[in-house]
Write a protein that holds these residues in place. Sequence first.
Motif: not given
Length: 103
Positions: A20-28, A30-35, A40-46
Amino acid sequence: SASAACLSPAMVNKRTKKAGITGKYGVRYGASLRKTVKKMEISQHATYTCVFCGKDSIKRVATGIWHCKACKKTVAGGAYTLNTAQAAQVRSTIRRLREGTEV
């Protein structure tokens, strides 16, 4: 014809399956931090519903500052969401105490 099936209008904007919106971070990072960041990013841009005019037009201006485009009111709220769980708890406690003094 096979390439035309891949470019159907429904699939044009679908570039990531679960990033989703964290696709910009690629594989950097870690999965838990990206999740966590995704949430947070979905809620702040809503956009949120304004309690003053009732329109769905409150957007985040800066950390904890929310502005309604329709009625031009600026409200203080949470960093990533308009209403935090702690604020709701405080409001209910104040209401409960206020009702207790009236009885």
